[in-house]
Design a protein around this motif. Structure first.
Motif, PDB file in Angstrom:
ATOM      1  N   ASN A 136       0.810  -1.211   0.000  1.00  0.00           N
ATOM      2  CA  ASN A 136       0.000   0.000   0.000  1.00  0.00           C
ATOM      3  C   ASN A 136       0.849   1.269   0.000  1.00  0.00           C
ATOM      4  O   ASN A 136       0.393   2.318   0.418  1.00  0.00           O
ATOM      5  CB  ASN A 136      -0.930   0.009   1.212  1.00  0.00           C
ATOM      6  N   LYS A 137       2.061   1.156  -0.459  1.00  0.00           N
ATOM      7  CA  LYS A 137       2.970   2.298  -0.528  1.00  0.00           C
ATOM      8  C   LYS A 137       3.010   2.819  -1.956  1.00  0.00           C
ATOM      9  O   LYS A 137       3.253   2.063  -2.893  1.00  0.00           O
ATOM     10  CB  LYS A 137       4.367   1.863  -0.083  1.00  0.00           C
ATOM     11  N   CYS A 138       2.755   4.114  -2.131  1.00  0.00           N
ATOM     12  CA  CYS A 138       2.764   4.717  -3.461  1.00  0.00           C
ATOM     13  C   CYS A 138       4.144   4.566  -4.082  1.00  0.00           C
ATOM     14  O   CYS A 138       5.158   4.891  -3.457  1.00  0.00           O
ATOM     15  CB  CYS A 138       2.388   6.191  -3.370  1.00  0.00           C
ATOM     16  N   ARG A 191       4.233   7.586  -0.132  1.00  0.00           N
ATOM     17  CA  ARG A 191       3.238   7.717   0.929  1.00  0.00           C
ATOM     18  C   ARG A 191       2.582   6.366   1.164  1.00  0.00           C
ATOM     19  O   ARG A 191       2.312   5.632   0.207  1.00  0.00           O
ATOM     20  CB  ARG A 191       2.199   8.755   0.518  1.00  0.00           C
ATOM     21  N   GLN A 192       2.319   6.026   2.422  1.00  0.00           N
ATOM     22  CA  GLN A 192       1.745   4.720   2.752  1.00  0.00           C
ATOM     23  C   GLN A 192       0.294   4.861   3.184  1.00  0.00           C
ATOM     24  O   GLN A 192      -0.087   5.868   3.778  1.00  0.00           O
ATOM     25  CB  GLN A 192       2.566   4.050   3.863  1.00  0.00           C
ATOM     26  N   PHE A 193      -0.492   3.851   2.874  1.00  0.00           N
ATOM     27  CA  PHE A 193      -1.918   3.865   3.168  1.00  0.00           C
ATOM     28  C   PHE A 193      -2.310   2.589   3.907  1.00  0.00           C
ATOM     29  O   PHE A 193      -1.749   1.513   3.655  1.00  0.00           O
ATOM     30  CB  PHE A 193      -2.726   3.993   1.871  1.00  0.00           C
ATOM     31  N   LEU A 232      -4.987   3.799  -1.449  1.00  0.00           N
ATOM     32  CA  LEU A 232      -3.883   3.997  -2.388  1.00  0.00           C
ATOM     33  C   LEU A 232      -4.425   4.227  -3.796  1.00  0.00           C
ATOM     34  O   LEU A 232      -3.939   5.097  -4.528  1.00  0.00           O
ATOM     35  CB  LEU A 232      -2.939   2.794  -2.372  1.00  0.00           C
ATOM     36  N   HIS A 281      -5.723   7.673  -4.090  1.00  0.00           N
ATOM     37  CA  HIS A 281      -4.575   8.588  -4.162  1.00  0.00           C
ATOM     38  C   HIS A 281      -4.016   8.646  -5.584  1.00  0.00           C
ATOM     39  O   HIS A 281      -3.739   9.738  -6.101  1.00  0.00           O
ATOM     40  CB  HIS A 281      -3.490   8.106  -3.187  1.00  0.00           C
ATOM     41  N   PRO A 330       1.579  -1.300  -7.038  1.00  0.00           N
ATOM     42  CA  PRO A 330       1.820   0.149  -7.100  1.00  0.00           C
ATOM     43  C   PRO A 330       2.589   0.572  -8.347  1.00  0.00           C
ATOM     44  O   PRO A 330       2.309   1.626  -8.926  1.00  0.00           O
ATOM     45  CB  PRO A 330       2.639   0.404  -5.829  1.00  0.00           C
TER      46      PRO A 330
END
Length: 357
Positions: A15-17, A22-24, A30, A33, A337
């Motif tokens: 879940n990290k862009c 940025r982490q969700f 995500l 985002h 991602p």
């Protein structure tokens, strides 16, 4: 315990862009985002950790700000160019590069250059030093009108090409009475405007030059004859000149997202010139030629950025709009991602695309 920890770590990583890191907590967050972030290869990117930033100001904060990423800061302090933010192979490479990357000031010899061309006496579009330039920079200087002198009136205008050659320069006779000449910053005196070219004539000359034989309705950013116009705060300059020009042909250093503040407000030309070109402007009397040179140098620096070439680089392109099915929640949640980043597109026109025209 170890199993759950590894699962949590794996979920967080997923879940990290892939762009801004940025982490969700949830994958759907995500996805949302990525739908609105418009991450793309056109964003300024850290040469160390490859993090995408929304502007060079954000990248600068990431590398040398009050709370930088320490590893990136350490490498940048040894091998990073403080002007273009590039990471070089060695400290010696950095020293050689930075000497070339820093532009010299344009103040010395300016009066001599303009006097030699007779620009103060003859306001003509001059092609002798530049053969039909594709890109030109424009800057105006304003005097004051109205009862308190706060109304901006264009009193001087300059146009230059990419090689810093002056194409057009004239004093402009405003269409209403001048109540403040603002001499401390403009250097303009009443005698400069007494026999100056009328605003309507200046407007006609510049309009004809920019359109270059093309009707306004037919002007397009690629493949046409009309010229790309560079400047800082061009909306205001064009308004004071009472000129209209297609936004697709304007490159404004005050509105270009990579050159704006982290807060998305405009930076001053003085700051941009010092930070990205390495010299100072706007001391004492300000000359429009100096502003033209600075904005053109900023433009060319941004245009020569090397980014990933895409068939449809903008989120607004018709082909990308028709591919919005790729952002359906159920399908996006099956992507990694990196896969989501690969289909994301920029929401602004990157000036590097001008080099492909």
């Amino acid at each position: 315990m170890d199993y759950r920890s590894s699962m949590g770590s794996s979920e967080t990583l997923r879940n990290k862009c892939a762009a801004c890191y940025r982490q969700f907590n949830k994958l759907e967050h995500l996805v949302e985002h990525m739908k609105i972030s418009y991450h793309s290869g056109h964003e300024p990117t850290c040469g160390v950790c490859k993090k995408h930033c929304r502007s060079f100001e954000s990248l600068r904060e990431h590398l040398i700000g009050p709370l930088p990423k320490q590893e990136c800061k350490n490498i940048f302090s040894l091998r990073g160019c403080r002007f273009c933010m590039t990471i070089l192979e060695s400290p010696n490479s950095r020293r050689i590069h930075q000497e070339r990357c820093q532009f010299s000031s344009v103040n010395s010899g300016l009066t001599t250059r303009m006097a030699a061309l007779g620009l103060r006496d003859k306001a003509m579009i001059d092609y002798t030093s530049s053969r039909s330039p594709r890109v030109v920079a424009l800057s105006c200087k304003m005097v004051g009108g109205g009862s308190d002198g706060s109304l901006d009136l264009c009193a001087r205008v300059c146009i230059t090409d990419e090689s810093d050659n002056v194409i057009f320069h004239t004093y402009v006779k405003p269409s209403m009475a001048v109540t403040s000449y603002r001499y401390e910053t403009t250097g303009i005196r009443p005698e400069n405007l007494r026999d100056a070219m009328p605003l309507k004539q200046v407007q006609r000359k510049i309009q004809e030059f920019l359109c270059n034989g093309e009707p306004m309705w037919k002007i397009r950013p690629r493949g046409g004859k009309a010229r790309i116009l560079v400047g800082h705060g061009l909306d205001h300059d064009l308004d004071r000149l009472q000129l209209e020009y297609p936004s697709s042909m304007i490159r404004d250093t005050a509105k270009y997202p990579p050159l704006m503040k982290t807060s998305k407000l405009s930076n001053s030309l003085k700051y941009l010139t010092q930070a990205y070109l390495g010299y100072d402007v706007h001391f004492g009397i300000q000359d429009p030629y100096e502003d033209c040179v600075a904005t053109m140098r900023l433009y060319t620096r941004m245009r020569y950025q090397k980014h990933k070439i895409e068939a449809y680089p903008l989120a607004a392109d018709a082909q990308n709009r028709s591919n919005q099915v790729a952002w359906r929640q159920s399908e996006a949640e099956r992507m990694s991602p990196d896969e989501m980043l690969s289909i994301s597109r920029s929401d602004y026109y990157c000036w590097c695309l001008d080099s492909l025209a």
